[in-house]
Design an enzyme around this catalytic site. Structure first.
Site, PDB file in Angstrom:
ATOM      1  N   GLU A   1       0.781  -1.348  -0.066  1.00 22.03           N
ATOM      2  CA  GLU A   1      -0.079  -0.208  -0.120  1.00 22.03           C
ATOM      3  C   GLU A   1       1.069   0.961  -0.052  1.00 22.03           C
ATOM      4  O   GLU A   1       1.253   1.643   0.960  1.00 22.03           O
ATOM      5  CB  GLU A   1      -0.866  -0.130   1.312  1.00 22.03           C
TER       6      GLU A   1
ATOM      7  N   CYS B   1      -2.684   9.252   2.147  1.00 24.45           N
ATOM      8  CA  CYS B   1      -2.212   8.534   0.757  1.00 24.45           C
ATOM      9  C   CYS B   1      -3.430   8.766   0.015  1.00 24.45           C
ATOM     10  O   CYS B   1      -2.929   8.913  -1.294  1.00 24.45           O
ATOM     11  CB  CYS B   1      -2.080   7.128   1.007  1.00 24.45           C
TER      12      CYS B   1
END
Ligand code: NAD
EC number: 1.2.1.3
Length: 508
Positions: free
Chosen positions: A266, A300
């Site tokens: 990720e 993110c």
């Protein structure tokens, strides 16, 4: 510099002390590595001290965790779900305190700190239900008197390496699922958020103890790159789930792949939001504001690139700049603050460097653009008008900086959305069904998260979360992400007396 007495009382309410050993190893708190100070980003004052783990501590932790695998994987999945249910309840009881700790140590505003802990609680609830649904399929066999089906078994140990910006939610996405799937967990949190690592682990440890289970089922380490690398290299860890920058993730992936381990990545995002000429501009402005400014631009999924149709460009931009000028920046624990500090002094320097690169590439600052002089790491939320082919637009600058660009057609906007190395989140604002279906289809956004009329950030746990290209391809949390935490056996059973072969092969 020390912390006020009342703050120490707050810390002790969640099991923390002025000095804390940073390893939960074989059911005991210990650590023999370097001692570090953890600070609060709003004034860089020390909150507490933490002793990080040494390589000897790491080895002891892994050995005991490997032993605990035997106990944990023997427990039926719904019983493991019951333990995760209790972890959820333990977190619920401390929601406000833990949320405050996240806010204090990471720097995000209190509402977001509490929201982050709530996300772990939601993951616990989700995983409890899942513990009764780890189903395999039954597949029709082409051979008479044969039965073919899938069985899902635990992997063993799942290593979880997490980033500073979500110091406990990312652990939740991984650990809740990994645990119900029958895996033990080894967690290394970010080196700058060790108190969150310790406080969350203490609650989990307490639940394991109360149920007479080995503490080593959940092993936690405070430490930096050296411990992360040890996890990547360790053949006792079949799956490494890594959350962080693409730069470090790429190294981790190479190490894990070299030993034929599995990686769940990720990594960095560079998320675009497109506003079409037929969009609800008011809705878009509110969404962009939350997506670009929330968490001081350190999600993110933060919106970093804004593509506006030329016909609404100036109108939308004027509204957005107006909102930016009113935003309250300050202590993340204070009521009314919308933007806290960036996480570290290094993040602040990175912002300054980023702004000078932007200027050198012809970027025009419409609002913000400076650091705010104080003891903390405060920077101004910034909007930059820039050419869409400037190289800085292709990179993730991890702070509240939004690039604004103009387009004429949907095709052009989609091409711009897809023109960066990262592929995490994306969003389009439109009222036309045709545009929506183009956007989510094969000629649309190339990202893992493809939204319509909502911000790029703020994902729900029920969906699979993750992104394509340099974001790493991983999927965590909901949907069928659980399959990555288990190994699949395809079983074929012959309950007859003949031996028919597949593809009709006649072997003698
Ligand atoms: P980072 O890459 O610097 O660190 C992440 C983790 O990796 C930390 O725990 C760190 O100690 C560890 N680490 C550092 N060097 C290592 C090595 N050589 N081997 C193994 N581990 C090592 O990232 P960060 O600054 O903490 O976090 C910000 C980044 O994370 C941003 O790029 C952001 O987009 C990304 N992120 C992605 C997601 C996602 O779901 N895609 C979620 C959160 C953050």
């Amino acid at each position: 510099m020390g912390f006020a007495k009342k703050e120490h009382e707050f810390l002790s309410a969640i099991g923390l002390a002025p000095e804390n050993p940073g390893g939960f190893i074989n059911g005991n708190w210990k650590a023999s590595g370097p001692v570090i100070s953890t600070v609060t980003p709003s004034n860089n004052q020390e909150i507490a001290k933490v002793t990080e783990v040494s390589m000897e501590d790491y080895e002891e932790g892994l050995r005991s965790c490997n032993e605990a695998v035997k106990t944990w994987k023997t427990l039926p999945a719904p019983k493991r779900g019951e333990i995760v249910r209790q972890i959820g309840d333990a977190l619920r009881e401390k929601l406000q305190h833990l949320g405050k700790l996240v806010s204090l140590e990471m720097g995000k505003i209190l509402a977001e700190g509490i929201g982050e802990v709530q996300e772990v609680i939601d993951m616990c609830d989700y995983a409890v239900g899942l513990s009764r649904q780890l189903n395999g399929s039954i597949i029709p066999s082409e051979r008479p008197d044969h039965m073919m089906f899938e069985v899902w078994n635990p992997l063993g140990i799942v290593g979880v390496i997490t980033a500073f910006n979500f110091p406990c939610a990312v652990l939740g996405w991984n650990a809740c699922i990994a645990l119900v799937c029958g895996n033990c967990v080894v967690w290394k949190g970010a080196p700058t958020t060790p108190l969150v690592t310790i406080a969350v682990t203490k609650l989990i440890a307490e639940v394991l103890k109360r149920n007479n289970l080995p503490g080593a089922i959940f092993t936690a380490f405070c430490g930096g790159a050296e411990i992360g690398e040890a996890i990547a290299k360790d053949t006792r860890i079949p799956l490494v789930s890594f959350t962080g920058s693409s730069k470090v993730g790429s190294k981790v992936q190479q190490i894990v792949t070299e030993r034929f381990g599995r990686c769940l990545l990720e990594l960095s995002g560079n998320n675009a939001l497109i506003v079409m000429d037929d969009a609800d501009v008011g809705l878009a402005v509110r969404s962009i504001f939350f997506a670009a400014v929330g968490t001081a631009g350190q999600r993110c999924t933060t919106c970093r690139r804004l593509y506006l149709h030329e016909s609404i460009y100036q109108n939308l931009l004027d509204q957005l700049v107006g909102l930016y000028k009113q935003v309250k920046i300050g202590d993340p624990l204070e009521k009314g603050t919308l933007v806290g500090p960036v996480h570290t002094k290094a993040s602040r320097e990175n912002f300054e460097k980023g702004i000078s690169t932007i200027k050198s590439q012809g970027g025009k600052i419409l609002t913000g653009g400076s650091v705010i002089e104080s003891d903390g790491n405060f920077v101004q939320p910034t909007i930059v008008e820039i050419a869409s082919n400037a190289s800085v637009v292709k990179e993730e600058l991890f702070g509240p900086v939004l690039y604004v660009m103009k387009f004429k057609t949907l095709e052009e906007a989609i091409e711009l959305n897809n023109s960066v190395p990262q592929g995490l989140s994306s969003s389009i604002f439109t009222s036309k069904p045709g545009t929506i279906f183009k956007w989510i289809g094969p000629h649309g956004s190339d990202c893992g998260i493809v939204n319509v009329n909502i911000p790029t950030n703020g994902a729900e746990i029920g969906g699979a979360f993750g992104g394509e290209k340099a974001t790493g391809g991983g999927r965590e949390a909901g949907s069928d992400s659980w399959k990555q935490y288990m190994r699949r056996s395809t079983c074929t059973i012959n309950y007859g007396t003949e031996l028919p072969l597949a593809q009709g092969i006649n072997f003698g």
